[in-house]
Design a protein around this motif. Sequence first.
Motif, PDB file in Angstrom:
ATOM      1  N   THR A 208      17.663 -19.283 -34.770  1.00  0.00           N
ATOM      2  CA  THR A 208      17.064 -20.622 -34.765  1.00  0.00           C
ATOM      3  C   THR A 208      15.530 -20.603 -34.747  1.00  0.00           C
ATOM      4  O   THR A 208      14.902 -21.536 -35.244  1.00  0.00           O
ATOM      5  CB  THR A 208      17.554 -21.429 -33.547  1.00  0.00           C
ATOM      6  N   ILE A 209      14.943 -19.548 -34.163  1.00  0.00           N
ATOM      7  CA  ILE A 209      13.486 -19.469 -34.111  1.00  0.00           C
ATOM      8  C   ILE A 209      13.028 -18.084 -34.528  1.00  0.00           C
ATOM      9  O   ILE A 209      13.820 -17.137 -34.572  1.00  0.00           O
ATOM     10  CB  ILE A 209      12.941 -19.808 -32.702  1.00  0.00           C
ATOM     11  N   ASP A 210      11.747 -17.970 -34.807  1.00  0.00           N
ATOM     12  CA  ASP A 210      11.158 -16.695 -35.201  1.00  0.00           C
ATOM     13  C   ASP A 210      10.365 -16.123 -34.031  1.00  0.00           C
ATOM     14  O   ASP A 210      10.082 -16.823 -33.058  1.00  0.00           O
ATOM     15  CB  ASP A 210      10.252 -16.892 -36.413  1.00  0.00           C
ATOM     16  N   PHE A 211       9.995 -14.840 -34.122  1.00  0.00           N
ATOM     17  CA  PHE A 211       9.262 -14.196 -33.034  1.00  0.00           C
ATOM     18  C   PHE A 211       8.118 -13.360 -33.577  1.00  0.00           C
ATOM     19  O   PHE A 211       8.178 -12.836 -34.693  1.00  0.00           O
ATOM     20  CB  PHE A 211      10.183 -13.297 -32.205  1.00  0.00           C
ATOM     21  N   SER A 212       7.092 -13.246 -32.758  1.00  0.00           N
ATOM     22  CA  SER A 212       5.967 -12.374 -33.077  1.00  0.00           C
ATOM     23  C   SER A 212       6.320 -10.941 -32.698  1.00  0.00           C
ATOM     24  O   SER A 212       7.433 -10.662 -32.238  1.00  0.00           O
ATOM     25  CB  SER A 212       4.736 -12.823 -32.289  1.00  0.00           C
ATOM     26  N   ASN A 213       5.369 -10.043 -32.860  1.00  0.00           N
ATOM     27  CA  ASN A 213       5.532  -8.699 -32.317  1.00  0.00           C
ATOM     28  C   ASN A 213       5.493  -8.767 -30.789  1.00  0.00           C
ATOM     29  O   ASN A 213       4.991  -9.741 -30.217  1.00  0.00           O
ATOM     30  CB  ASN A 213       4.417  -7.775 -32.839  1.00  0.00           C
ATOM     31  N   PRO A 214       6.006  -7.758 -30.090  1.00  0.00           N
ATOM     32  CA  PRO A 214       6.043  -7.795 -28.620  1.00  0.00           C
ATOM     33  C   PRO A 214       4.641  -7.902 -28.007  1.00  0.00           C
ATOM     34  O   PRO A 214       3.681  -7.332 -28.515  1.00  0.00           O
ATOM     35  CB  PRO A 214       6.697  -6.467 -28.251  1.00  0.00           C
ATOM     36  N   TYR A 215       4.551  -8.676 -26.931  1.00  0.00           N
ATOM     37  CA  TYR A 215       3.297  -8.734 -26.182  1.00  0.00           C
ATOM     38  C   TYR A 215       3.452  -8.128 -24.786  1.00  0.00           C
ATOM     39  O   TYR A 215       2.487  -8.000 -24.049  1.00  0.00           O
ATOM     40  CB  TYR A 215       2.776 -10.176 -26.080  1.00  0.00           C
ATOM     41  N   TYR A 216       4.701  -7.734 -24.449  1.00  0.00           N
ATOM     42  CA  TYR A 216       4.947  -7.023 -23.188  1.00  0.00           C
ATOM     43  C   TYR A 216       6.304  -6.341 -23.290  1.00  0.00           C
ATOM     44  O   TYR A 216       7.241  -6.871 -23.883  1.00  0.00           O
ATOM     45  CB  TYR A 216       4.927  -7.975 -21.989  1.00  0.00           C
ATOM     46  N   ILE A 217       6.393  -5.138 -22.735  1.00  0.00           N
ATOM     47  CA  ILE A 217       7.662  -4.408 -22.689  1.00  0.00           C
ATOM     48  C   ILE A 217       8.073  -4.277 -21.233  1.00  0.00           C
ATOM     49  O   ILE A 217       7.342  -3.735 -20.409  1.00  0.00           O
ATOM     50  CB  ILE A 217       7.537  -3.021 -23.341  1.00  0.00           C
ATOM     51  N   SER A 218       9.246  -4.784 -20.931  1.00  0.00           N
ATOM     52  CA  SER A 218       9.689  -4.849 -19.540  1.00  0.00           C
ATOM     53  C   SER A 218      10.894  -3.945 -19.307  1.00  0.00           C
ATOM     54  O   SER A 218      11.523  -3.448 -20.246  1.00  0.00           O
ATOM     55  CB  SER A 218      10.047  -6.294 -19.177  1.00  0.00           C
ATOM     56  N   ASN A 219      11.215  -3.726 -18.031  1.00  0.00           N
ATOM     57  CA  ASN A 219      12.389  -2.957 -17.631  1.00  0.00           C
ATOM     58  C   ASN A 219      13.192  -3.772 -16.637  1.00  0.00           C
ATOM     59  O   ASN A 219      12.629  -4.499 -15.808  1.00  0.00           O
ATOM     60  CB  ASN A 219      11.984  -1.626 -16.983  1.00  0.00           C
ATOM     61  N   LEU A 220      14.514  -3.630 -16.709  1.00  0.00           N
ATOM     62  CA  LEU A 220      15.372  -4.378 -15.804  1.00  0.00           C
ATOM     63  C   LEU A 220      15.466  -3.713 -14.440  1.00  0.00           C
ATOM     64  O   LEU A 220      15.402  -2.486 -14.316  1.00  0.00           O
ATOM     65  CB  LEU A 220      16.781  -4.521 -16.394  1.00  0.00           C
ATOM     66  N   THR A 221      15.649  -4.538 -13.433  1.00  0.00           N
ATOM     67  CA  THR A 221      15.841  -4.048 -12.074  1.00  0.00           C
ATOM     68  C   THR A 221      16.841  -4.965 -11.374  1.00  0.00           C
ATOM     69  O   THR A 221      17.371  -5.910 -11.996  1.00  0.00           O
ATOM     70  CB  THR A 221      14.514  -4.008 -11.303  1.00  0.00           C
ATOM     71  N   MET A 222      17.073  -4.705 -10.119  1.00  0.00           N
ATOM     72  CA  MET A 222      17.955  -5.544  -9.324  1.00  0.00           C
ATOM     73  C   MET A 222      17.224  -5.921  -8.043  1.00  0.00           C
ATOM     74  O   MET A 222      16.656  -5.060  -7.361  1.00  0.00           O
ATOM     75  CB  MET A 222      19.250  -4.795  -8.969  1.00  0.00           C
ATOM     76  N   VAL A 223      17.211  -7.203  -7.711  1.00  0.00           N
ATOM     77  CA  VAL A 223      16.580  -7.675  -6.479  1.00  0.00           C
ATOM     78  C   VAL A 223      17.672  -7.905  -5.443  1.00  0.00           C
ATOM     79  O   VAL A 223      18.668  -8.595  -5.713  1.00  0.00           O
ATOM     80  CB  VAL A 223      15.786  -8.971  -6.714  1.00  0.00           C
ATOM     81  N   VAL A 224      17.493  -7.299  -4.253  1.00  0.00           N
ATOM     82  CA  VAL A 224      18.488  -7.389  -3.180  1.00  0.00           C
ATOM     83  C   VAL A 224      17.785  -7.676  -1.852  1.00  0.00           C
ATOM     84  O   VAL A 224      16.557  -7.656  -1.762  1.00  0.00           O
ATOM     85  CB  VAL A 224      19.301  -6.083  -3.067  1.00  0.00           C
ATOM     86  N   ARG A 225      18.566  -7.911  -0.804  1.00  0.00           N
ATOM     87  CA  ARG A 225      18.005  -8.045   0.537  1.00  0.00           C
ATOM     88  C   ARG A 225      17.814  -6.656   1.148  1.00  0.00           C
ATOM     89  O   ARG A 225      18.632  -5.747   0.955  1.00  0.00           O
ATOM     90  CB  ARG A 225      18.921  -8.871   1.440  1.00  0.00           C
ATOM     91  N   LYS A 226      16.742  -6.496   1.893  1.00  0.00           N
ATOM     92  CA  LYS A 226      16.452  -5.203   2.504  1.00  0.00           C
ATOM     93  C   LYS A 226      17.497  -4.786   3.523  1.00  0.00           C
ATOM     94  O   LYS A 226      17.694  -3.587   3.767  1.00  0.00           O
ATOM     95  CB  LYS A 226      15.069  -5.236   3.163  1.00  0.00           C
ATOM     96  N   ASP A 227      18.157  -5.760   4.145  1.00  0.00           N
ATOM     97  CA  ASP A 227      19.142  -5.429   5.174  1.00  0.00           C
ATOM     98  C   ASP A 227      20.556  -5.271   4.624  1.00  0.00           C
ATOM     99  O   ASP A 227      21.510  -5.129   5.378  1.00  0.00           O
ATOM    100  CB  ASP A 227      19.132  -6.514   6.260  1.00  0.00           C
ATOM    101  N   SER A 228      20.704  -5.301   3.294  1.00  0.00           N
ATOM    102  CA  SER A 228      22.041  -5.159   2.709  1.00  0.00           C
ATOM    103  C   SER A 228      22.350  -3.692   2.435  1.00  0.00           C
ATOM    104  O   SER A 228      21.451  -2.843   2.365  1.00  0.00           O
ATOM    105  CB  SER A 228      22.148  -5.965   1.423  1.00  0.00           C
ATOM    106  N   LYS A 229      23.608  -3.388   2.232  1.00  0.00           N
ATOM    107  CA  LYS A 229      24.029  -2.018   1.951  1.00  0.00           C
ATOM    108  C   LYS A 229      23.608  -1.556   0.561  1.00  0.00           C
ATOM    109  O   LYS A 229      23.674  -0.361   0.245  1.00  0.00           O
ATOM    110  CB  LYS A 229      25.536  -1.886   2.105  1.00  0.00           C
ATOM    111  N   TYR A 230      23.178  -2.513  -0.263  1.00  0.00           N
ATOM    112  CA  TYR A 230      22.762  -2.170  -1.622  1.00  0.00           C
ATOM    113  C   TYR A 230      21.275  -1.837  -1.705  1.00  0.00           C
ATOM    114  O   TYR A 230      20.776  -1.506  -2.777  1.00  0.00           O
ATOM    115  CB  TYR A 230      23.095  -3.326  -2.575  1.00  0.00           C
ATOM    116  N   ALA A 231      20.582  -1.902  -0.588  1.00  0.00           N
ATOM    117  CA  ALA A 231      19.144  -1.615  -0.590  1.00  0.00           C
ATOM    118  C   ALA A 231      18.861  -0.145  -0.913  1.00  0.00           C
ATOM    119  O   ALA A 231      17.761   0.182  -1.375  1.00  0.00           O
ATOM    120  CB  ALA A 231      18.544  -1.985   0.762  1.00  0.00           C
ATOM    121  N   LYS A 232      19.817   0.728  -0.679  1.00  0.00           N
ATOM    122  CA  LYS A 232      19.632   2.157  -0.946  1.00  0.00           C
ATOM    123  C   LYS A 232      20.206   2.582  -2.297  1.00  0.00           C
ATOM    124  O   LYS A 232      20.326   3.780  -2.575  1.00  0.00           O
ATOM    125  CB  LYS A 232      20.273   2.980   0.163  1.00  0.00           C
ATOM    126  N   ALA A 233      20.565   1.624  -3.107  1.00  0.00           N
ATOM    127  CA  ALA A 233      21.167   1.940  -4.404  1.00  0.00           C
ATOM    128  C   ALA A 233      20.179   2.680  -5.301  1.00  0.00           C
ATOM    129  O   ALA A 233      18.987   2.382  -5.313  1.00  0.00           O
ATOM    130  CB  ALA A 233      21.633   0.660  -5.082  1.00  0.00           C
TER     131      ALA A 233
END
Length: 532
Positions: free
Chosen positions: A123-148
């Motif tokens: 539906t729309i067009d795009f320019s060349n990239p202006y930023y390259i990002s990486n995925l992460t996961m945001v969790v609570r520090k007190d959860s068991k997933y904080a050490k993942a």
Amino acid sequence: MKKHWVARLGVLGFALSLLLGSFAATPVNAASDSGTFKVGMEAGYAPFNWTQTTSANNAVKIQGSQEYANGYDVQIARKVAKALHKKVVVVKTSWDGLPPALTSGKIDAIIAGMSPTPDRRKTIDFSNPYYISNLTMVVRKDSKYAKAKSIADFKGAKITAQLSTYHYQAINQIKGVVKEPAMNDFPAMRVALESGTIDGYVSEVPEGITAERANPNLMYIHFAKGQGFKTDASDTNLAIGLRKNDPNKAKINELLATISSKERAQLMNEAVDNQPSTESNGNWFIAIMKQYGPMLLRGTGMTLLISLVGTIVGFIIGLLVGIIRTTPKPKKLGQRGLRAVINWLLSLYIEVFRGTPMIVQAAVLYYGAAQAWHLNMDRTTAALLIVSINTGAYISEIIRGGIISVDEGQFEAANALGMTHLQTMMKVILPQAVRNSLPAVTNEFIVNIKDTSVLSVISVSELFFSGETIAGQSFQFFHTYLIVSAIYLIMTFTISRLFRLIEKHLDGPKDYNVMTNQMQVETPKTRTAKEG
């Protein structure tokens, strides 16, 4: 009740309709025909973009608002506008509203951390990239997933991501994950994470850094090499969204090619450092009101404006429709046919606007009018029209019920006195019908105050939209929404009490004596005055 009340409301409604109509008929202007470069963004996704109350750090004024937008996306937009020899204008728009805003001509570009996925390229067009990002996961520090260290460590976790993003599809890479429904924005996900409704949400590293700095209870995961999400360049590359065959695409790509990786990293670091502070020293209420009080006041004013005008114009529409639908059947065949057609059209109007959500109506009117008929409608005008027309559909049935509730004998008595249908309505029926309908009309007014929140789909900066922005930037979700709830309660309580006073005024004195009043009217003095 004074006999000219209907006429006065009619004049007010006519004036308002002229005012709204003058805005609605403005043709769409393309970017190439103006000296501005209109950029759409959420202005609530730090550090890429956010809303602030001052112009500090080269912030850009948000269109139709007293606030400013800043962030990595804003600084990129400034550079692009300069290369195009245009003035950058930020149009604050919800995430789902960005593509239709672009294709309908409301904005000239999307610079909001958007990835050029294959579906979006349809539906729309795009320019060349202006930023390259990486995925992460945001969790609570007190959860068991904080050490993942790997996405495999999130087996059994309740995970979500933003709606209409590749982040949400990336959740499918986690085996055994509990994929929660997607959410509209990051503030909503942060609230869910803090409350324990979810165990984490998929995000990008810059946003994870922002969440960690702003809230000591949150953190983002540093995945081990090769243990994170597997992504394509179309997912991690952030590009500028443009209309198909945009003539400025080549110039924009030339400008992006001159921005080195080092400069882009510097811009991002500055964005992280310059984002609004979320620290609250002392009383939280004072801190929020001091920093965001003007934004809340403007949002409250917009909510009152839309709900008040919408209810008044809707009442006039409902009054007219209610009168027309209760007219007696004409004796002539042709007039009966015309009446049947008009009643069918009015019934269709009522069913359509009562049977579809206001949020859908707003999107269709605001974006659809621009795409189908090339009419550029101001978002506030669109909001006023939608609320007015929607309210008119409901009030028309309320008024019709009020008219029907009047004893039929009063119609017969008026007819016996030789009064026309219009005279009967104006002098006998409507004063009683409106009085009987007033509690329901009051309820519609209160509903309109609350339902203005759905207008966020066309990015009207009413109270809820302002509160959502504040909560997303301050990370004080409970406190912010508590203040917003209190403001809504004050408004609805005040309106309810004001209409109670109006009802009492319309009721008149309880000890009203008809005979005494008649004697006062027909004294010899008054008769002599009349004869003279």
